[in-house]
Design a protein around this motif. Sequence first.
Motif, mmCIF file in Angstrom:
data_model
loop_
_atom_site.group_PDB
_atom_site.id
_atom_site.type_symbol
_atom_site.label_atom_id
_atom_site.label_comp_id
_atom_site.label_asym_id
_atom_site.label_seq_id
_atom_site.Cartn_x
_atom_site.Cartn_y
_atom_site.Cartn_z
ATOM 1 N N HIS A 48 -48.691 19.415 -30.518
ATOM 2 C CA HIS A 48 -50.147 19.349 -30.517
ATOM 3 C C HIS A 48 -50.672 19.474 -31.949
ATOM 4 O O HIS A 48 -50.199 20.303 -32.726
ATOM 5 N N VAL A 49 -51.676 18.666 -32.283
ATOM 6 C CA VAL A 49 -52.251 18.668 -33.628
ATOM 7 C C VAL A 49 -53.752 18.929 -33.519
ATOM 8 O O VAL A 49 -54.432 18.364 -32.660
ATOM 9 N N LEU A 50 -54.251 19.800 -34.401
ATOM 10 C CA LEU A 50 -55.690 20.070 -34.472
ATOM 11 C C LEU A 50 -56.201 19.602 -35.832
ATOM 12 O O LEU A 50 -55.838 20.143 -36.867
ATOM 13 N N LEU A 51 -57.044 18.581 -35.826
ATOM 14 C CA LEU A 51 -57.630 18.043 -37.050
ATOM 15 C C LEU A 51 -58.965 18.732 -37.303
ATOM 16 O O LEU A 51 -59.830 18.757 -36.423
ATOM 17 N N GLN A 52 -59.126 19.271 -38.509
ATOM 18 C CA GLN A 52 -60.336 20.005 -38.858
ATOM 19 C C GLN A 52 -60.985 19.383 -40.087
ATOM 20 O O GLN A 52 -60.291 19.011 -41.029
ATOM 21 N N GLY A 53 -62.296 19.284 -40.067
ATOM 22 C CA GLY A 53 -63.000 18.725 -41.208
ATOM 23 C C GLY A 53 -64.413 18.330 -40.834
ATOM 24 O O GLY A 53 -64.745 18.193 -39.657
ATOM 25 N N GLU A 54 -65.243 18.139 -41.848
ATOM 26 C CA GLU A 54 -66.636 17.775 -41.617
ATOM 27 C C GLU A 54 -66.749 16.400 -40.966
ATOM 28 O O GLU A 54 -65.789 15.614 -40.974
ATOM 29 N N SER A 55 -67.918 16.111 -40.421
ATOM 30 C CA SER A 55 -68.168 14.791 -39.855
ATOM 31 C C SER A 55 -68.038 13.737 -40.949
ATOM 32 O O SER A 55 -68.526 13.917 -42.055
ATOM 33 N N TYR A 184 -57.669 27.745 -27.760
ATOM 34 C CA TYR A 184 -57.565 27.604 -29.216
ATOM 35 C C TYR A 184 -56.114 27.692 -29.663
ATOM 36 O O TYR A 184 -55.641 26.848 -30.444
ATOM 37 N N PHE A 185 -55.380 28.684 -29.175
ATOM 38 C CA PHE A 185 -53.981 28.821 -29.578
ATOM 39 C C PHE A 185 -53.119 27.688 -29.034
ATOM 40 O O PHE A 185 -52.137 27.288 -29.658
ATOM 41 N N ARG A 186 -53.491 27.151 -27.889
ATOM 42 C CA ARG A 186 -52.761 26.015 -27.328
ATOM 43 C C ARG A 186 -52.954 24.770 -28.196
ATOM 44 O O ARG A 186 -52.023 23.979 -28.382
ATOM 45 N N LEU A 187 -54.160 24.595 -28.737
ATOM 46 C CA LEU A 187 -54.459 23.420 -29.559
ATOM 47 C C LEU A 187 -53.938 23.559 -30.986
ATOM 48 O O LEU A 187 -53.492 22.587 -31.601
ATOM 49 N N ASN A 188 -53.988 24.785 -31.506
ATOM 50 C CA ASN A 188 -53.759 25.028 -32.927
ATOM 51 C C ASN A 188 -52.282 25.210 -33.262
ATOM 52 O O ASN A 188 -51.907 26.138 -33.974
ATOM 53 N N VAL A 189 -51.427 24.308 -32.775
ATOM 54 C CA VAL A 189 -49.999 24.393 -33.079
ATOM 55 C C VAL A 189 -49.767 23.923 -34.520
ATOM 56 O O VAL A 189 -49.141 24.618 -35.319
ATOM 57 N N VAL A 190 -50.269 22.743 -34.850
ATOM 58 C CA VAL A 190 -50.202 22.239 -36.220
ATOM 59 C C VAL A 190 -51.622 21.875 -36.658
ATOM 60 O O VAL A 190 -52.135 20.822 -36.296
ATOM 61 N N PRO A 191 -52.289 22.757 -37.423
ATOM 62 C CA PRO A 191 -53.626 22.425 -37.920
ATOM 63 C C PRO A 191 -53.539 21.584 -39.192
ATOM 64 O O PRO A 191 -52.700 21.845 -40.066
ATOM 65 N N ILE A 192 -54.369 20.567 -39.272
ATOM 66 C CA ILE A 192 -54.453 19.740 -40.480
ATOM 67 C C ILE A 192 -55.922 19.679 -40.890
ATOM 68 O O ILE A 192 -56.771 19.245 -40.110
ATOM 69 N N THR A 193 -56.216 20.131 -42.101
ATOM 70 C CA THR A 193 -57.587 20.132 -42.597
ATOM 71 C C THR A 193 -57.791 18.946 -43.529
ATOM 72 O O THR A 193 -57.014 18.754 -44.469
ATOM 73 N N ILE A 194 -58.832 18.150 -43.253
ATOM 74 C CA ILE A 194 -59.154 17.005 -44.101
ATOM 75 C C ILE A 194 -60.301 17.417 -45.014
ATOM 76 O O ILE A 194 -61.381 17.767 -44.528
#
Length: 335
Positions: A48-55, A184-194
Motif C-alpha cells: 500500500h502506498v500513501l501519496l502526500q502533497g498539496e493540490s 491511517y496505519f493500514r494506508l501508511n505502509v509506504v508514504p511518499i511526499t511530493i
Amino acid sequence: MEQEMARLQSELDALRREKRDDGGFVAVNGSMKRSLEMARKVAQVDVHVLLQGESGVGKTAIARYIHQQSNRAGGPFIEVNCGAIPESLFESEFFGYEPGSFTGAGSKGKAGFAERAHGGTLFLDEISELSFSAQVKVLKFIQEKRYYRIGGTRPQESDFRLIAATNRNLENLVREGRFREDLYFRLNVVPITIPPLRERQEDILPLIRHFLDKYRRKYRREKELDAGAVEGLLKYSWPGNVRELENLMERLVVTVEERVIRMRDLPEKMRQPEENFSALFNGDRTLPAILAEVEKQILMEAKKRCRSTTEMAKVLGISQSTVVRKWHKYFPPGR
C-alpha cells in the motif's frame, strides 16, 4: 535460436522499462527525484502506498506511474475521488448493486469501483474526505478484499493494489478524531511526499520548457518566451503547483497572438515584482507603513495556502505564537 530470441526479448523489455522509467516527469530537484525513485521501487511489489502533497503537485500522475511500472500494468487503473461521492451514494458507487435492489436501481445492476479494480490498481484520491462511516467500510474492504453488492447475498472478491492520496495531514486528522487511526496505519505502509513547486525552484524552468513544447506541438503554433516573461514565471510562487503552470502554458500558447510571449502577456500577479513595488511606493507612505503592508499581504497569502497557524508558522519560518500575534495585529477579532 531460443537463446537469441530470449536475449532480444530481454533487451526489448529493458528498452521498454527505460522508456517508462521517466514516466514523463521533469525532475531536477533532489527531493522530487527521491520521491520518484521511491515510487519506482515500490511499484514492483503490491504494498500500500500513501501519496502526500498539496493540490496540483502530481499525485495522480505518480499513482499512474506506479501502476504502469507494476506487474498490474495490463490491468485497470480505477481512480476514485473520495471527496466527490455523496455519503448517501457511497456504498452503491463503491461496491455496486444488484438489479432492482433499491428504488431507482438499474435493471441490470451496476459494478462498483471495487469490482472494476479487480486485477489492477485502486487509487483513492482525497482519502481524507471520506466520512467516518465510509472509512469503516473501506477499512474492512482493504483488510479482507471481499465485499457485498447492495442487495447481494454472495460475497465478492477483488484482487487489487491500493494507492491512496491526500493533500491534508492525516496524522493531525487522527489526533483531532476526524480520521480513523486503524485506517491511517493500514494506508501508511509506504508514504511518499511530493514537494510543492515553490520548493523545487530548479524544476520550474525545465517544466516551463516542457509544457511550452508540449502545447506548441499539440496546437501547431510556434511560440517562445522572452527573457522578461521567463523571469516573471521564475519569480512566481506557484500556489497551484505543476497543474497551475501547465494550465498557464497551454493558455499562453493558445491565446497570445504574437510569436513571442512577453511579460505583458502574463497574468498580473506574475509580472515583475518591480511593478508591485511601484504601486506600494507612491511617495506618501513611510518605509514602516510599506513593510507593514507587505507583511499583511504575506500573512493573507499564507492563510490561503495553510490549514492552521502551526502550518503557517512552519512555512514562514516563525513561531506559531508570532503568527497569531501578527494576524491579530492586522485582522483584529470582531472586525
